[in-house]
Design an enzyme around this catalytic site. Structure first.
Site, short mmCIF file in Angstrom:
data_model
loop_
_atom_site.label_atom_id
_atom_site.label_comp_id
_atom_site.label_asym_id
_atom_site.label_seq_id
_atom_site.Cartn_x
_atom_site.Cartn_y
_atom_site.Cartn_z
N CYS A 27 16.88 3.81 -13.55
CA CYS A 27 18.02 4.67 -13.22
C CYS A 27 19.33 3.92 -13.47
CB CYS A 27 17.95 5.13 -11.78
SG CYS A 27 18.09 3.77 -10.59
N ASP A 436 44.33 8.59 -47.19
CA ASP A 436 44.77 7.93 -48.42
C ASP A 436 44.49 8.92 -49.54
OD1 ASP A 436 45.42 5.82 -50.31
OD2 ASP A 436 43.27 5.71 -50.68
N ASP A 641 43.91 -0.21 -47.35
CA ASP A 641 43.85 0.75 -46.24
C ASP A 641 43.37 0.10 -44.94
OD1 ASP A 641 44.58 2.97 -47.86
OD2 ASP A 641 42.53 3.09 -48.61
#
Length: 745
Positions: A27, A436, A641
């Site tokens: 759990c 881009d 980028d």
């Protein structure tokens, strides 16, 4: 084990990561305890434990082997088993079990059924009550043999001074069993003095049966959430046909080395990543990139291990094998994403730390309250048992990881690789997507559409431009060289060629200092562009990208212009339309001239254009969009980028681009289809919705169930059924994500 980074603020100290398999967690409280134990270990920088995958991801500083031993010991001390996963090349298949994994559930149900049948028969006025001795004989093996796992786990939790689900089950069922045993013994002592007492053996036996059933169903469902990993691993062929010394031999795929030549026949899987050196064919890469149609491959093209060869025989030179292959890297990325925690999971972790102690307190209050108020201690014990059983926090621990596993798994099968759970969670909030242009929205293969010389010598201009570009891999350079090759023009030799970031190329050709690049650079150099300015404006208005060639030998003078055209990708317009339908705005951030950018933007329906942007300024524009209050995604494929991808709230990198871009992005798109951006946002939203639904129901079960049990409105058997159903329903709800298709399917 991977060395990942250098810690901020430390010198010459490497941070490493280690993945560990953890057994015995049941759990959210178990997860919290294992994490706490790991984080207390000296040298640990961070630790994340996932209940659904049963794995711990640990980041640490120190000697790897020493740290590994310490981490394993820390988990063992916390009451769980831990191991280092076997390397994928050496991992042996698990031995076949002598009995199916459902046998404990079946046996427990078979023993519990005779105990529960009399209760059902009683509803119809039939008395089938078993003698107390028979009830004891049936309930005891369920309690102490089939339910032994709960006692073992509970004892470990007690030794670690913590609580978990199994402690609640063990206490609750033991109380029910003990009460029944007490009543049976005292009833036998007073036999003949009245009616035999009612026993509750069926309650404890049925609760254990239901919990075992719930755990079995939960395990089966969790197995389905890891289907994506298993499907990827299944793509690896066991053998490869290697050509050595002119002879072909079949060898284990794990023994293929970089540089070996592998021969792939029609219908076979490609064993390793490679480059085709002989033959041509079509290959099916659908299970790797999500591309539904076979793609053509000929000499010089790359092939990916795990893809299926079509109709042709070909030979390829291995470029990556084993753990470095595309398939292995994809599997690791998906596995890593599934092991990571979403930020929303922190709420669950905080709740789970205090959950079990609070439940034990509520059960004690229920026992004392009912006992003192009514004097009926039998009823008090049963109500306390119901509180303990209904409160098991299984569903709470599974709510987030199962949804993440299902979401990232189905995304991977559609060609979307999500690096971590945080990227998945952030993507659902995206309001602006900045693209881009070249290679992302357009084909990225520009053609030279026009070239004009200031002195009228067009061929001389093209020869000189080709000389400057001869050593460059830039798409515009390739277009120039291709145009020169088609005209059979000799390329002038160049010296001192170098790229000038964001501006262009410089080189010495035929003794002249030539500069080939942007309008901005020409102005910085003081070149007079007026002789061809009108023609350049006309070409830019048509959406062409214009580069200038100048002789920088003082005084700098213009030699001519070159115009390039790039076509939008066939799916780019649809991608923007889907984003708009999702309520997401689109922007284009490009280094190209404004005219070319505006022309593409008009054609595709882009909302905002930022053109003539230097690479270092792309990140600043992303920051500007974020400063306006929007959650921003950046989509790119080039080295230039990478800063913008890292600066965005979430970065999307095309796998057709550079490694740098992919490392900087949170999401990698396995093919150059911009529709995958909208699909990634869609699956993120659906996954996040499932997480919220799961957490809502997990909390509701406890918020509603605990008071009902405390007030005597829920008997232990119903509590056990509700607890088991809560876990199964949470996992089943997450599995619904596997039906997702996406627009780019």
């Amino acid at each position: 084990m991977n060395t990942t980074a250098t810690l901020p603020g430390r010198l010459d100290v490497n941070e490493a990561s280690l993945s560990l398999e953890v057994e015995g967690m049941t759990c959210a409280s178990c997860v919290a305890r294992v994490e706490k134990a790991l984080k207390k270990t000296p040298g640990v920088v961070g630790a994340e434990v996932n209940l659904a995958t049963e794995k711990a991801e640990v980041r640490f500083v120190g000697r790897p082997q020493e740290m590994q031993d310490q981490l394993l010991a820390a988990i063992e001390k916390a009451g769980y088993k831990a191991a280092v996963p076997a390397p994928e090349e050496t991992a042996a298949p698990a031995p076949a079990a002598a009995l199916p994994d459902w046998w404990p559930v079946a046996l427990s149900a078979a023993l519990s059924l005779p105990l529960i049948l009399p209760m059902v028969a009683m509803l119809f006025g039939v008395d089938l009550a078993l003698p107390g001795g028979w009830q004891l004989a049936l309930a005891t093996p369920v309690q102490f043999w089939l339910g032994a796992r709960f006692y073992r786990s509970a004892w470990k939790a007690v030794k670690a001074r913590a609580g978990n689900m199994d402690l609640l089950v063990a206490l609750g069922t033991s109380a029910g069993y003990g009460l029944s045993l007490y009543l049976l013994v005292t009833g036998l002592e007073h036999a003949g003095h009245g009616e035999a007492p009612h026993l509750y053996f069926e309650a404890s036996a049925v609760v254990i049966t239901l919990v075992l059933l719930g755990k079995w169903l939960e395990t089966r469902a969790k197995r389905q959430t890891t289907e994506a990993i298993r499907a990827l691993n299944a793509l690896r062929p066991d053998t490869a046909r290697v050509r050595r010394d002119g002879k072909e031999a079949e060898v284990p795929a794990s023994r293929v080395a970089v540089g070996d030549v592998v021969v792939v026949r029609p219908g076979e899987r490609v064993p390793v990543d490679g480059e085709v050196i002989e033959g041509s064919t079509h290959v099916d890469e659908s299970l790797i990139t999500g591309e539904s149609l076979p793609v053509a491959r000929r000499e010089g093209d790359k092939v990916v291990g795990g893809s299926v060869n079509g109709e042709g025989l070909f030979a390829a030179r291995a470029t990556a094998v084993g753990a470095e292959s595309t398939l292995s890297r994809i599997a690791r990325m998906v596995e890593s994403a599934q092991a990571k925690k979403a930020p929303i999971q922190r709420l669950v972790d905080q709740v789970s730390e205090v959950f079990v102690p609070v439940v034990l307190g509520l059960a004690a209050l229920t026992l004392i309250g009912w006992g003192v108020a009514t004097g009926d201690w039998e009823r008090a014990i049963l109500n306390a048992v119901a509180v303990l059983v209904i409160a098991c926090p299984c569903a709470l621990g599974l709510a987030t990881p199962t949804a993440i596993m299902a979401g990232t798994g189905v995304a991977a099968r559609r060609g979307i690789l999500i690096k971590d759970a945080e990227a998945l969670e952030v993507a659902h909030k995206v309001q602006v997507v900045a693209f881009d242009k070249t290679g992302t929205l357009t084909e990225g293969r520009p053609r030279l559409t026009a070239f004009e010389a200031a002195d009228g010598d067009a061929e001389g201009l093209l020869k000189a431009a080709a000389g400057v570009q001869a050593g460059s891999e830039h798409p515009l350079a390739k277009a120039v060289l291709e145009a020169a090759s088609k005209r059979s023009l000799p390329i002038a030799p160049a010296r001192e060629a170098r790229a000038v970031a964001g501006r262009g190329m410089s080189a010495v050709v035929d003794g002249r200092e030539l500069r080939l690049g942007s309008t901005r650079w020409m102005r910085e150099l003081g070149v007079d562009l007026s002789p061809l300015a009108q023609r350049a404006a006309q070409l830019e208005g048509e959406g062409r990208t214009v580069s200038w060639l100048a002789d920088a030998t003082p005084p700098a003078r213009l030699l001519g212009l070159l115009a390039f055209g790039d076509q939008p990708k066939a799916t780019a317009k649809q991608a923007v339309e889907v984003l708009h339908a999702q309520g997401v705005k689109s922007a284009m951030v490009t280094g190209d001239n404004r005219g070319a950018a505006q022309a593409i933007a008009r054609e595709l329906g882009i909302d905002e254009v930022r053109a003539e942007v230097l690479p270092q300024d792309k990140a600043a524009i992303v920051a500007e969009l974020k400063a306006a209050g929007a959650t921003v995604a950046m989509v790119g494929d080039g080295i230039n980028d990478a800063p913008a991808l890292a600066a965005a709230d979430v970065g999307f990198s095309m796998s057709t681009g550079t490694e740098v871009a992919m490392h900087a992005a949170g999401v990698t798109l396995m093919r150059g289809d911009p529709r995958l951006v909208a699909d990634a946002i869609d699956i993120s939203r659906r996954t996040y919705a499932k997480i919220r639904q799961n957490l809502f129901w997990a909390f509701v079960y406890n918020v509603v169930g605990i008071p009902l049990a405390a007030f005597g409105l829920l008997n232990p058997m119903l509590a056990g059924a509700a607890m088991a159903f809560s876990s199964v329903s949470v996992v089943t709800n997450a599995l619904a994500l596997r039906r997702w298709k996406g627009t780019a399917a």
